[in-house]
Design a protein around this motif. Structure first.
Motif, short mmCIF file in Angstrom:
data_model
loop_
_atom_site.label_atom_id
_atom_site.label_comp_id
_atom_site.label_asym_id
_atom_site.label_seq_id
_atom_site.Cartn_x
_atom_site.Cartn_y
_atom_site.Cartn_z
N LYS A 116 0.84 -1.19 0.00
CA LYS A 116 0.00 0.00 0.00
C LYS A 116 0.88 1.24 0.00
O LYS A 116 1.68 1.44 0.90
N GLU A 117 0.73 2.06 -1.02
CA GLU A 117 1.51 3.29 -1.10
C GLU A 117 0.80 4.41 -0.35
O GLU A 117 -0.41 4.49 -0.32
N LYS A 118 1.63 5.25 0.25
CA LYS A 118 1.13 6.42 0.97
C LYS A 118 1.78 7.65 0.33
O LYS A 118 2.87 7.57 -0.22
N ILE A 167 6.14 9.71 -1.98
CA ILE A 167 5.35 8.49 -2.16
C ILE A 167 6.18 7.35 -1.58
O ILE A 167 7.34 7.18 -1.96
N HIS A 168 5.61 6.61 -0.65
CA HIS A 168 6.37 5.56 0.04
C HIS A 168 5.44 4.45 0.49
O HIS A 168 4.23 4.54 0.36
N HIS A 169 6.02 3.39 1.05
CA HIS A 169 5.23 2.24 1.54
C HIS A 169 5.21 2.22 3.03
O HIS A 169 6.00 2.76 3.70
#
Length: 191
Positions: free
Chosen positions: A38-40, A189-191
């Motif tokens: 899931k990317e945040k 953008i990260h996980h």
């Protein structure tokens, strides 16, 4: 003829033994479907204090070419190491939220088009991102416009697998001594 058959048989047996012998190795891999990651998207806003002057500067020159005639604070070819404070606001007494550590190189021969190439690790020491950081490795065209963009190329901790960009705006710059306060608005953008 008999000898060549014997040699062929022996070679074939050795080859078959090698091919069928199981090999033991510690290497392994696992593929995770992308939909499980899931990317945040995180937006950060802070100020970087890059101070070259005074008795305890946060950025120091570690190399300078001996062929330059540029008399500015950051002449072409100069390499700097830095450990700059990241603060909540542009005031010197605003709360410290982390630090940026890295290198930047003065990379423009034309002083009117001052550009640096920078590698920086932006680490956070407070708040929900304490212990996490993101990395920037990018051209920073300082003189191009009041606001410019640098590339976010990685991260650790809560910013694992980071990518994105940061808009950088010069809030304060002293051309005589090179001191600067830079406003950062990062989209990560990260996980």
């Amino acid at each position: 003829m008999e000898r060549s058959r014997l040699m062929f048989g022996l070679a074939f047996t050795i080859l078959l033994t090698i091919v069928t012998t199981p090999s033991h190795c510690k290497y392994h891999s696992k593929t995770v479907p992308v939909d499980r990651l899931k990317e945040k998207v995180t937006q950060l806003h802070f100020y970087l204090f890059d101070i070259l002057s005074g008795t305890k500067p946060s950025a120091v020159e570690i190399a300078r070419p001996n062929v330059t005639t540029d008399k500015s604070a950051t002449p072409f070819g100069s390499l700097y190491a830095f450990d700059d404070h990241l603060r909540e606001g542009p005031e010197t007494n605003s709360s410290i939220v982390g630090n940026a550590k890295g290198l930047y190189l003065s990379a423009s021969q034309d002083p009117a088009n001052f550009t640096i190439v920078m590698y920086a690790d932006f680490g956070f020491t407070t708040g929900k991102f304490k212990g996490s950081s993101f990395g920037v490795f990018s051209r920073n065209p300082v003189a191009e416009s009041p606001e410019r963009e640098v590339a976010v190329v990685g991260g650790r901790g809560k910013f694992r697998l980071a990518r994105g960009f940061a808009r950088v705006k010069t809030h304060y710059f002293n051309a005589t001594n090179g001191d600067a306060i830079l406003e950062y608005k990062a989209t990560i953008i990260h996980h």
